[in-house]
Design an enzyme around this catalytic site. Structure first.
Site, PDB file in Angstrom:
ATOM      1  N   ASP A  12      30.074  71.299  -8.133  1.00  0.00           N
ATOM      2  CA  ASP A  12      31.069  70.957  -7.466  1.00  0.00           C
ATOM      3  C   ASP A  12      32.603  70.529  -7.229  1.00  0.00           C
ATOM      4  O   ASP A  12      32.912  69.514  -6.195  1.00  0.00           O
ATOM      5  CB  ASP A  12      30.719  71.491  -5.587  1.00  0.00           C
ATOM      6  CG  ASP A  12      29.835  69.697  -5.564  1.00  0.00           C
ATOM      7  OD1 ASP A  12      29.767  69.224  -6.370  1.00  0.00           O
ATOM      8  OD2 ASP A  12      29.790  69.455  -4.128  1.00  0.00           O
ATOM      9  N   ASP A  17      31.698  64.250  -9.837  1.00  0.00           N
ATOM     10  CA  ASP A  17      31.202  65.285 -10.449  1.00  0.00           C
ATOM     11  C   ASP A  17      32.356  65.609 -11.413  1.00  0.00           C
ATOM     12  O   ASP A  17      31.591  65.329 -13.489  1.00  0.00           O
ATOM     13  CB  ASP A  17      31.379  66.669 -10.004  1.00  0.00           C
ATOM     14  CG  ASP A  17      30.876  67.138  -8.586  1.00  0.00           C
ATOM     15  OD1 ASP A  17      30.017  67.915  -8.611  1.00  0.00           O
ATOM     16  OD2 ASP A  17      31.993  66.441  -8.024  1.00  0.00           O
ATOM     17  N   ASN A  41      31.383  70.339  -2.304  1.00  0.00           N
ATOM     18  CA  ASN A  41      33.224  69.485  -1.585  1.00  0.00           C
ATOM     19  C   ASN A  41      34.596  70.412  -0.810  1.00  0.00           C
ATOM     20  O   ASN A  41      34.946  69.942  -0.341  1.00  0.00           O
ATOM     21  CB  ASN A  41      33.656  68.366  -3.323  1.00  0.00           C
ATOM     22  CG  ASN A  41      32.476  67.806  -3.190  1.00  0.00           C
ATOM     23  OD1 ASN A  41      32.019  66.910  -2.181  1.00  0.00           O
ATOM     24  ND2 ASN A  41      31.601  67.437  -4.838  1.00  0.00           N
ATOM     25  N   THR A 125      25.072  68.584  -9.851  1.00  0.00           N
ATOM     26  CA  THR A 125      25.593  67.672  -9.397  1.00  0.00           C
ATOM     27  C   THR A 125      26.686  68.129  -7.861  1.00  0.00           C
ATOM     28  O   THR A 125      27.070  67.066  -6.550  1.00  0.00           O
ATOM     29  CB  THR A 125      26.895  66.750 -10.093  1.00  0.00           C
ATOM     30  OG1 THR A 125      27.716  67.997 -11.008  1.00  0.00           O
ATOM     31  CG2 THR A 125      25.915  66.746 -10.921  1.00  0.00           C
ATOM     32  N   PHE A 166      24.783  64.197   1.374  1.00  0.00           N
ATOM     33  CA  PHE A 166      25.697  65.947   1.671  1.00  0.00           C
ATOM     34  C   PHE A 166      25.285  66.877   0.139  1.00  0.00           C
ATOM     35  O   PHE A 166      25.049  68.062   1.124  1.00  0.00           O
ATOM     36  CB  PHE A 166      27.110  65.718   1.006  1.00  0.00           C
ATOM     37  CG  PHE A 166      28.186  66.138   0.925  1.00  0.00           C
ATOM     38  CD1 PHE A 166      28.597  66.642   2.093  1.00  0.00           C
ATOM     39  CD2 PHE A 166      28.416  67.082   0.088  1.00  0.00           C
ATOM     40  CE1 PHE A 166      29.421  67.972   2.127  1.00  0.00           C
ATOM     41  CE2 PHE A 166      29.357  68.291  -0.217  1.00  0.00           C
ATOM     42  CZ  PHE A 166      29.783  68.333   0.785  1.00  0.00           C
ATOM     43  N   ASN A 167      24.719  66.955  -0.781  1.00  0.00           N
ATOM     44  CA  ASN A 167      24.310  68.133  -1.299  1.00  0.00           C
ATOM     45  C   ASN A 167      23.328  68.800  -1.418  1.00  0.00           C
ATOM     46  O   ASN A 167      22.910  69.427  -1.456  1.00  0.00           O
ATOM     47  CB  ASN A 167      24.180  67.442  -2.927  1.00  0.00           C
ATOM     48  CG  ASN A 167      25.959  67.658  -4.256  1.00  0.00           C
ATOM     49  OD1 ASN A 167      26.304  68.222  -3.436  1.00  0.00           O
ATOM     50  ND2 ASN A 167      25.728  66.511  -4.565  1.00  0.00           N
ATOM     51  N   HIS A 239      27.716  58.807  -8.003  1.00  0.00           N
ATOM     52  CA  HIS A 239      27.675  59.042  -7.734  1.00  0.00           C
ATOM     53  C   HIS A 239      26.525  60.585  -8.934  1.00  0.00           C
ATOM     54  O   HIS A 239      25.833  60.324  -9.779  1.00  0.00           O
ATOM     55  CB  HIS A 239      27.040  60.393  -6.419  1.00  0.00           C
ATOM     56  CG  HIS A 239      27.873  59.704  -5.029  1.00  0.00           C
ATOM     57  ND1 HIS A 239      26.802  58.527  -4.406  1.00  0.00           N
ATOM     58  CD2 HIS A 239      28.909  59.850  -4.256  1.00  0.00           C
ATOM     59  CE1 HIS A 239      27.129  58.360  -3.451  1.00  0.00           C
ATOM     60  NE2 HIS A 239      28.657  58.560  -3.349  1.00  0.00           N
ATOM     61  N   ASP A 240      27.663  61.595  -9.267  1.00  0.00           N
ATOM     62  CA  ASP A 240      27.593  62.694  -9.729  1.00  0.00           C
ATOM     63  C   ASP A 240      26.899  62.166 -11.499  1.00  0.00           C
ATOM     64  O   ASP A 240      26.533  62.356 -12.128  1.00  0.00           O
ATOM     65  CB  ASP A 240      28.380  63.750 -10.004  1.00  0.00           C
ATOM     66  CG  ASP A 240      28.258  64.422  -8.989  1.00  0.00           C
ATOM     67  OD1 ASP A 240      26.660  63.909  -7.480  1.00  0.00           O
ATOM     68  OD2 ASP A 240      28.880  65.166  -8.511  1.00  0.00           O
TER      69      ASP A 240
END
Ligand code: BDR
Ligand code: CA
Length: 314
Positions: A12, A17, A41, A125, A166-167, A239-240
């Protein structure tokens, strides 16, 4: 050369990402079979547009299809505070030089799996909407999924609520389906991704590589760090990219196996990834939870990845 690992990138984008896709595309170990977008996102229109702009920038010309506009059950949650109104604010990007396929993300994933001789690794992701829909619509394709290396959750804490990352929060019902699927899961959750900090001096190492992709990545980091600096972070948690690193450089990561469940209800904990620390449920682990990362090696990996794009300039 050893056989490359077939992968599908599902995201996203989103700054992290985008950096994850830059990293994946630069790796000689991966064979990217398709990219798909998911709403997270930002709206599906925006994340798809961003995905196509990223793919154009990095010359990643593989089949691309858009995901559905909503999570499986709930209404979308978006993150403009982190990624801006476009979902990928910051540097100017090229306009997409291709069209999305006229099929859904799930149809494209199914096609790739069906046509692959070997099982394919999926690297989600964003929210797990597409992957869950794939498993529901095409359960017979499960054996064609080698593993799912996902960014999501956190067994100690959340980032969008005290309990939820979040995800997973955006589509807990989808996450629940994925975690119950019996497909091997590598979980790059906040436990490790909050340690994958890229410091401002690392941005300069990346910028100094000097090619157009390196400069854009450094500017994405500048933007992405703006939000995190305001929250007291010493660097940008990319993160991703950890979900990709888990496949191409697993030796820089520590992990522990747990049985992880997704909280889909609850007043305070919807979207929480609940690890069965003490084996109360006597269930076999369903996820390899990443717990630590050699940060310097991770930074070297990112620098190496952007250096790959020097060759595009020749
Ligand atoms: C996750 O949420 C999104 O904002 C990022 O792209 C990442 O996938 C981190 O919680
Ligand atoms: Ca993301």
């Amino acid at each position: 050369m050893t056989e490359r690992i077939p992968v599908i990138l599902d995201g996203d984008p989103g700054h992290d990402d985008a950096i994850a896709w830059v990293l994946a595309n630069a790796s000689p170990l991966l064979d990217i079979r398709a990219c798909t977008s998911v709403c997270g996102n930002q709206t599906i229109q925006k994340t798809s547009y961003n995905a196509m702009r990223i793919m154009t920038l990095i010359n990643l010309h593989v089949p691309f299809a858009m995901g559905r506009p909503k999570p499986l059950v709930s209404e979308p949650i978006i993150a403009p505070t982190v990624h801006g109104v476009s979902g990928l604010d910051g540097p100017a990007l090229p306009e997409p030089d291709f069209e999305p396929l006229p099929i859904s993300a799930v149809e494209l994933m199914a096609k790739v799996l069906r046509e692959s001789a070997d099982p394919v690794t999926i690297i989600p992701t964003g929210p797990l909407t597409n992957v869950a829909a794939l498993l529901m619509l095409y359960p017979e394709l499960k054996p064609k999924i080698a593993r799912i290396s996902l960014m999501g959750g956190g067994i100690y804490f959340g980032n969008w609520t005290p309990a939820a990352e979040f995800n997973i929060l955006v589509d807990p019902e989808a996450a629940d389906i994925v975690y119950k699927s019996d497909i091997p899961i590598i979980m790059a959750g906040l436990d490790v991704t909050e340690k994958a900090l890229v410091f401002p001096e690392d941005f300069e190492r990346i910028r100094a590589v000097g090619n157009p992709v390196a400069k854009v990545v450094a500017e994405w980091l500048d933007f992405f760090y703006g939000f995190h600096r305001s929250k007291g972070y010493a660097g940008a948690p990319v993160h991703d990219a950890v979900a990709v690193a888990a496949i191409i450089k697993p030796e820089i990561l520590d992990s522990k196996e747990y049985y992880v469940q997704i909280e889909t209800t609850g007043d305070f904990c919807r979207g929480m990834t609940v690890a069965d620390w003490y084996g109360y449920y006597h269930k076999a682990p369903n996820a390899r939870v990443l717990t630590g990362i050699r940060r310097e090696a991770f930074i070297d990996l990112l620098v190496e990845a952007v250096t790959y794009y020097n060759q595009e300039e020749k």
